[in-house]
Design a protein around this motif. Structure first.
Motif, short mmCIF file in Angstrom:
data_model
loop_
_atom_site.label_atom_id
_atom_site.label_comp_id
_atom_site.label_asym_id
_atom_site.label_seq_id
_atom_site.Cartn_x
_atom_site.Cartn_y
_atom_site.Cartn_z
N ILE A 84 31.77 35.20 17.58
CA ILE A 84 31.90 34.43 18.82
C ILE A 84 33.16 33.57 18.78
N TYR A 85 33.43 32.97 17.63
CA TYR A 85 34.59 32.08 17.49
C TYR A 85 35.90 32.82 17.74
N PHE A 86 36.06 33.99 17.13
CA PHE A 86 37.31 34.73 17.30
C PHE A 86 37.43 35.28 18.71
N TYR A 87 36.31 35.72 19.30
CA TYR A 87 36.39 36.19 20.69
C TYR A 87 36.77 35.05 21.63
N ALA A 88 36.22 33.86 21.37
CA ALA A 88 36.50 32.72 22.24
C ALA A 88 37.97 32.30 22.18
N GLY A 89 38.63 32.52 21.03
CA GLY A 89 40.03 32.12 20.91
C GLY A 89 40.21 30.62 20.75
N GLU A 90 39.19 29.94 20.27
CA GLU A 90 39.28 28.49 20.08
C GLU A 90 40.34 28.15 19.04
N ARG A 91 41.12 27.09 19.32
CA ARG A 91 42.21 26.71 18.41
C ARG A 91 41.74 25.76 17.31
N LYS A 92 40.60 25.09 17.51
CA LYS A 92 40.08 24.21 16.46
C LYS A 92 39.69 25.03 15.24
N ALA A 313 33.35 29.45 30.07
CA ALA A 313 33.97 28.45 29.21
C ALA A 313 35.35 28.90 28.76
N LYS A 314 35.49 30.17 28.45
CA LYS A 314 36.79 30.69 28.02
C LYS A 314 37.80 30.61 29.16
N GLN A 315 37.36 30.94 30.37
CA GLN A 315 38.27 30.86 31.53
C GLN A 315 38.67 29.41 31.80
N LEU A 316 37.70 28.48 31.71
CA LEU A 316 38.02 27.08 31.97
C LEU A 316 38.93 26.51 30.90
N GLU A 317 38.82 26.99 29.66
CA GLU A 317 39.71 26.53 28.60
C GLU A 317 41.14 26.96 28.88
N VAL A 318 41.31 28.18 29.36
CA VAL A 318 42.65 28.65 29.73
C VAL A 318 43.19 27.80 30.87
N ARG A 320 42.36 24.71 31.55
CA ARG A 320 42.63 23.35 31.04
C ARG A 320 43.97 23.28 30.35
N LEU A 321 44.31 24.32 29.60
CA LEU A 321 45.57 24.32 28.85
C LEU A 321 46.71 24.92 29.65
N GLY A 322 46.40 25.52 30.79
CA GLY A 322 47.46 26.07 31.63
C GLY A 322 48.05 27.36 31.13
N GLY A 323 47.35 28.11 30.31
CA GLY A 323 47.87 29.36 29.79
C GLY A 323 47.35 30.55 30.56
N PRO A 324 47.96 31.73 30.36
CA PRO A 324 47.51 32.92 31.06
C PRO A 324 46.34 33.59 30.35
N ILE A 325 45.62 34.41 31.08
CA ILE A 325 44.56 35.23 30.52
C ILE A 325 45.08 36.65 30.37
N ASP A 326 44.75 37.28 29.28
CA ASP A 326 45.13 38.66 29.04
C ASP A 326 44.69 39.53 30.21
N GLY A 327 45.60 40.35 30.73
CA GLY A 327 45.28 41.18 31.88
C GLY A 327 44.17 42.17 31.63
N HIS A 328 43.88 42.48 30.35
CA HIS A 328 42.81 43.41 30.03
C HIS A 328 41.49 42.68 29.79
N SER A 329 41.46 41.36 29.96
CA SER A 329 40.24 40.61 29.70
C SER A 329 39.21 40.90 30.76
N VAL A 330 37.94 40.80 30.39
CA VAL A 330 36.88 40.95 31.37
C VAL A 330 36.74 39.70 32.23
#
Length: 493
Positions: A84-92, A313-318, A320-330
């Motif tokens: 779950i941690y690696f899929y989420a892409g959390e930086r902590k 949560a993953k979408q809201l984190e992106v 919050r940080l203003g980054g893009p989401i991978d175009g292949h993401s669900v």
């Protein structure tokens, strides 16, 4: 037979010679083993494998078997959390999530604390209600297992939330420890919940259910008793991601929303607590309603809500940080390039088609129920005048941050110049208010004041600051730019 991929158009050129770092990669100055996110999982795998081999060699008593199961249980829980941690892409860093697990373990092992939970939820409240039908068992499990255990698992996330509030009230970034212990948002909340659930499973399974199963095995046959314990331990641990870890992750999502929506704190906590407790109680009592097939229904229902919360949560984190989401993401499908029609702000865009839209829509509906501001319409990336953009704008990300007011919103993408007076002049922005959207060094975006006049900036909690020409600000969802008589909102979409 599958079609082979085409050969490269150009032949691969042979290099002049091998370098020392290629022959001895551990000496390379361009890689860092210490900073690798795979270091902790690989160390855990190596230690676990060696420990299991050593325990197997010395296996003689029932206690040795229990020790073997303890190591295997711990690694299975770690592996599930790591996925779950690696899929989420959390930086902590991953090791910080040992803290919520440890807080849960301490509560379970300290008898006065545990007895207090029992007294409140199973004596004062109807947590001991039982019967021969679904409803009385559901009520008893809702209070005695759902509300009680989900609160116990949520304690570390709630403490992290109030630490975040404390740092914000002091306008302090905190030190390395407090920054990592403070709750960052919904994604951090989900992961803290999953970690707390893992700690709960470890104690409940290995100190309660496995010993009970072993005592219930054939008397006098130690091997069969150990097998009974192992056969219970494996499914109870694997059930974590549609059980204790999932319930706590769902509650953690709503606690994480409260980081940036303090006005809805109690509403969010109530929704998360009741939802997690209801799913928990349904699993414990559904057999009275649907028989053994009810467990499949309950697991599917829990998976639905947990995955919805994780994706949102993953979408809201992106955002919050203003980054893009991978175009292949669900999570989202990148919109086609070009100018999108401008609509009134606050209109929720249509959800993505298929499973992604279904999962994301559930969490969005719950978020709106809690009073969270609605998302914007699809932004209009082509409205920035060409002569105001000295650098070519990047493609509009599928999700991120936008600026706007009641009439129009525009996506923020890196390497983009903005003439605020051209976009929002009618709202009262004076001429010469210019900015540039740039990638921030620590990730996400920053807005640099490239004009000649200072800006005023209001953070989501109401604090204000001045942004002088040449200075930059970190855009946050819920913040506002005060330019002349205009208020330009920063929001996620």
């Amino acid at each position: 037979m599958a079609e082979m991929p085409p050969l490269p158009q150009q032949p691969i050129r042979e290099d002049a010679g091998l370098t020392r770092s290629e022959l001895m990669p551990f000496r390379s100055t361009k890689i860092s083993l210490r900073k690798s996110r795979m270091l902790v999982p690989l160390i855990a795998l190596a230690v676990t494998c060696v420990a299991l081999f050593v325990l197997k060699i010395g296996l003689q008593t029932t206690e040795d078997v229990v020790a073997y199961m303890n190591v295997l249980c711990a690694f299975m829980l770690f592996a599930m959390f790591a996925a779950i941690y690696f899929y989420a892409g959390e930086r902590k860093g991953m090791l910080w999530y040992l803290v919520p697990a440890a807080v849960v373990v301490i509560q379970l092992l300290v008898s006065p604390i545990l007895h207090l939970y029992f007294y409140v939820f199973r004596t004062l409240l109807p947590g001991n209600m039982k019967g021969d039908t679904f409803l009385p068992n559901f009520i008893g499990m809702f209070f005695g297992a759902g509300l009680m255990e989900e609160l116990l698992k949520a304690v570390p996330t709630l403490l992290a939330l109030f630490l975040a509030y404390r740092l914000r009230s002091k306008n302090s970034p905190g030190n390395r420890v407090t920054r990592n212990l403070a709750l960052q948002g919904p994604l951090d909340g989900v992961l803290m919940g999953v970690a707390a659930g893992a700690g709960f499973i470890a104690i409940e399974t290995m100190l309660q259910y496995v010993p009970s199963a072993m005592r219930g095995g054939p008397g006098g046959n130690a091997a069969l008793q150990a097998l009974h314990g192992l056969l219970l331990m494996v499914p109870r641990v694997l059930n974590g991601l549609v059980g204790h870890m999932a319930y706590a992750g769902i509650f953690g999502y709503f606690i994480g929303l409260a980081v940036s929506h303090r006005r809805s704190l109690f509403t969010l906590l109530a929704i998360g607590w009741v939802l997690a407790a209801s799913l928990h109680a349904f699993w414990n009592s559904v057999a009275y309603l649907l028989g053994l097939w009810g467990w499949y229904v309950s697991a599917a229902l829990t998976l639905f809500f947990f995955l919805a919360c994780l994706l949102k949560a993953k979408q809201l984190e992106v955002s919050r940080l203003g980054g893009p989401i991978d175009g292949h993401s669900v999570l989202a499908v990148s919109p086609p390039p070009g100018t999108a029609p401008v609509g009134p702000a606050g209109v929720v865009p249509p959800p993505a088609a298929g499973i992604a839209g279904m999962f994301t829509g559930v969490a969005t509906a719950a978020e709106k129920l809690a009073g969270v501001a609605a998302r914007t319409t699809v932004p209009n990336p082509g409205a920035v005048p060409a002569d105001a953009a000295p650098v070519a704008p990047a493609p509009m990300p599928a999700a991120g941050l936008s600026i706007g007011n009641a009439s129009a919103r525009y996506a923020l993408a890196p390497n983009q110049a903005i003439d605020f007076s051209a976009l929002f002049g009618a709202a009262g922005v004076p001429p010469g208010c210019l900015g540039a959207i740039l990638p921030a060094a620590e990730g996400g975006l920053e807005i640099r004041n490239t004009g000649s006049a200072p800006w005023s900036y209001a953070t989501p909690d109401g604090a204000t600051a001045s942004v002088q020409p040449g200075a930059s600000l970190r855009p946050l969802a819920g913040a506002k730019l005060l330019l002349g008589t205009a208020t330009i909102e920063i929001a996620s979409y």
